[in-house]
Enzyme design. Sequence first.
Site, short mmCIF file in Angstrom:
data_model
loop_
_atom_site.label_atom_id
_atom_site.label_comp_id
_atom_site.label_asym_id
_atom_site.label_seq_id
_atom_site.Cartn_x
_atom_site.Cartn_y
_atom_site.Cartn_z
N ARG A 29 0.70 -1.11 0.01
CA ARG A 29 0.09 -0.15 0.28
C ARG A 29 1.18 1.58 0.12
O ARG A 29 -0.05 2.45 0.32
CB ARG A 29 -1.41 -0.28 0.81
CG ARG A 29 -2.26 -0.41 1.06
CD ARG A 29 -2.70 -1.22 1.82
NE ARG A 29 -2.30 -1.69 3.22
CZ ARG A 29 -2.96 -2.97 4.07
NH1 ARG A 29 -3.78 -1.38 4.80
NH2 ARG A 29 -2.15 -3.44 4.97
N ASP A 65 7.14 -1.82 11.08
CA ASP A 65 6.36 -0.72 10.08
C ASP A 65 6.03 0.08 11.61
O ASP A 65 4.83 1.01 11.15
CB ASP A 65 5.74 -1.05 9.58
CG ASP A 65 4.51 -2.13 9.64
OD1 ASP A 65 4.51 -2.34 10.98
OD2 ASP A 65 3.83 -2.21 9.25
N ARG A 117 46.10 40.97 -16.53
CA ARG A 117 44.63 41.53 -17.30
C ARG A 117 45.18 42.33 -18.46
O ARG A 117 46.03 43.42 -18.26
CB ARG A 117 43.31 42.20 -16.10
CG ARG A 117 43.41 43.55 -15.84
CD ARG A 117 42.97 44.45 -14.73
NE ARG A 117 43.44 45.41 -14.16
CZ ARG A 117 43.62 46.17 -12.60
NH1 ARG A 117 42.91 45.70 -12.22
NH2 ARG A 117 44.17 47.34 -12.67
C1 UD1 Z 1 0.20 -7.95 11.25
C2 UD1 Z 1 -1.04 -8.38 12.32
C3 UD1 Z 1 -2.32 -8.03 12.88
C4 UD1 Z 1 -2.37 -6.72 13.93
C5 UD1 Z 1 -0.93 -5.83 12.52
C6 UD1 Z 1 -0.54 -4.57 12.80
C7 UD1 Z 1 -0.41 -10.67 11.33
C8 UD1 Z 1 -1.17 -11.66 11.14
N1 UD1 Z 1 -1.02 -9.81 11.79
O1 UD1 Z 1 -0.99 -7.35 10.38
O2 UD1 Z 1 -2.53 -8.47 13.54
O3 UD1 Z 1 -3.47 -6.15 13.66
O4 UD1 Z 1 -0.05 -6.19 11.89
O5 UD1 Z 1 0.02 -3.76 12.61
O6 UD1 Z 1 0.56 -10.70 12.13
N2 UD1 Z 1 6.13 -9.40 7.32
C9 UD1 Z 1 7.59 -9.84 7.10
N3 UD1 Z 1 7.40 -11.67 6.65
C10 UD1 Z 1 5.65 -11.63 5.95
C11 UD1 Z 1 4.76 -10.64 6.56
C12 UD1 Z 1 5.20 -9.74 7.50
O7 UD1 Z 1 9.01 -9.66 8.03
O8 UD1 Z 1 5.88 -12.53 5.18
C13 UD1 Z 1 6.67 -8.43 8.60
C14 UD1 Z 1 6.28 -6.83 7.19
O9 UD1 Z 1 7.31 -6.13 6.88
C15 UD1 Z 1 5.71 -6.26 8.75
C16 UD1 Z 1 5.21 -7.05 9.62
O10 UD1 Z 1 5.70 -7.59 8.89
O11 UD1 Z 1 6.80 -4.94 8.96
C17 UD1 Z 1 3.99 -7.09 9.74
O12 UD1 Z 1 3.16 -6.99 8.72
P1 UD1 Z 1 1.94 -6.47 7.84
O13 UD1 Z 1 1.62 -7.49 6.30
O14 UD1 Z 1 2.31 -5.39 7.80
O15 UD1 Z 1 0.84 -7.34 8.94
P2 UD1 Z 1 -0.45 -7.16 8.64
O16 UD1 Z 1 -1.62 -7.09 7.95
O17 UD1 Z 1 -0.61 -5.79 8.98
CA CA Z 2 0.86 -3.50 8.73
#
Ligand code: UD1
Ligand code: CA
Length: 459
Positions: A17, A106, A444
């Site tokens: 996003r 993040d 000059r």
């Molecule tokens: C996650 C939580 C959600 C919470 C939210 C808060 C899970 C399943 N859900 O959702 O409950 O409310 O954060 O912001 O955890 N990342 C990795 N590897 C991956 C996937 C993600 O390193 O395979 C990292 C991302 O870079 C990020 C963080 O994990 O920094 C959170 O991932 P994101 O995909 O933003 O999770 P949300 O869907 O927001």
């Molecule tokens: Ca997130």
Amino acid sequence: MVSDATAVILAAGQGTRMKSRMAKVLHRAGGKALVEHVIGAAKGIAAPERIFVVVGHQAEAVGAVAKAAGVGAIHQTEQLGTGHAVMCGEDRLAGLGGLLLVLNGDCPMIRTETLENLIALYRETGAGAAMITTDLDDPTGYGRIIRQPNGDVEAIVEHKAATEEQRAVREINVGFYCFDADAFWKHVHEIRPDNPAREYYLTDMIAILLKAGHRVTALKAADSSEMLGINNRVELAAVDRIMRDRKVRQLMLDGVTIEKPETVSIDSDVVVGTDTVIGPFVQITGASVIGENCRIGASSIIENSTLADHVDVFPFSSVSASRLDTHAQVGPYARLRMGAHLEESAHVGNFVELKKTRLGAGSKSMHLAYLGDSQIGAKVNIGAGTITCNYDGINKHQTTIRDGAFIGSNSTLVAPIEIGSGSYIGAGSVITHPVPDKSLAIGRARQFIKEGWVKKPKS
Ligand code: UD1
Ligand code: CA
């Protein structure tokens, strides 16, 4: 510091996003990459050798940030979910025991104190896991906290999987957890990708640990602004604004005058001394250190520079990677860059540029000059319009101007060149040969006059 704590920072995701070619955690707020802020908070808890950033998208660039901060990196080549991200560190982490903190990369506003409170709750309640939650007016997209009647956590339900009733819950999972490391590693492989996204959700660990007989407790943060996660650039700007508001507020409380602080932008690590006055629309960035009793004029930009006490930067000046000693003055409309160094009481005026140049104590260049790759001694006067011709199209060359020299206006000094101490250069000269001490050099065209050259008009 908690000696048996390990921290894992999740930072492998792309951040769709953000609509960016750059990984989300590399975007900057308050002058630092998002993940740097989280590393900073973790460093207040765990030793650097027990802090790990999970890298995936742009692993090299994110890993470089981790390395620069003195912490480790864990590689997650395929982003199979937040649970999978932690699992990627199993080889290195599973034996460490103690506490395992997992921190969303993040969520840059998190403070060490809040993590300390989380650990305190974890210990007091003897839980297998504790987590931070907060109430949001609009919880859309977040994992919802389902509580048991006794207040303990029963589950985290991801937004996509939540029922209407669960979606009405405003308490959300922030993404900061403290686990009993041994329990975590014992059960982590029970996470199944049995959700529409086919991901290994870290949040499933809650139900897994409960089933294994552990308590799961939650710390609800009253100030939800600290818990702002960043998913798009609107949220990035909101967090950046909060961080900068806090920074100028702290500086003002510490004795710095800031005019129109809402227009001023100062990075988190910048240091400013007492009684310095900062004008409107100033930006001070990077590792800049500003002394006491300085004046930074309106709309000036100071980047990675060091200013001693009593330095004046007049409006609309740009100072980058430079050093200004005490009582130096710069601007208005000056540009200092790449290691420019003004010694004590040296003055640089309007439309003067210095690059890789030292201007000695008490020396002045007040108007319209370019001084590049130059060593300029003390009490030198550089006339208006002086140019060091430092570049021959292939190489850069040095100019040396010794103490007390006087460079007449509109002089062109063709480098490499040396002007001896106490010497004078006649205005408008092109100087191509070295000038010895205490001499006058003029290079000059001579003026000549044709008297009466203008004929009387015919009547
Ligand atoms: C996650 C939580 C959600 C919470 C939210 C808060 C899970 C399943 N859900 O959702 O409950 O409310 O954060 O912001 O955890 N990342 C990795 N590897 C991956 C996937 C993600 O390193 O395979 C990292 C991302 O870079 C990020 C963080 O994990 O920094 C959170 O991932 P994101 O995909 O933003 O999770 P949300 O869907 O927001
Ligand atoms: Ca997130």
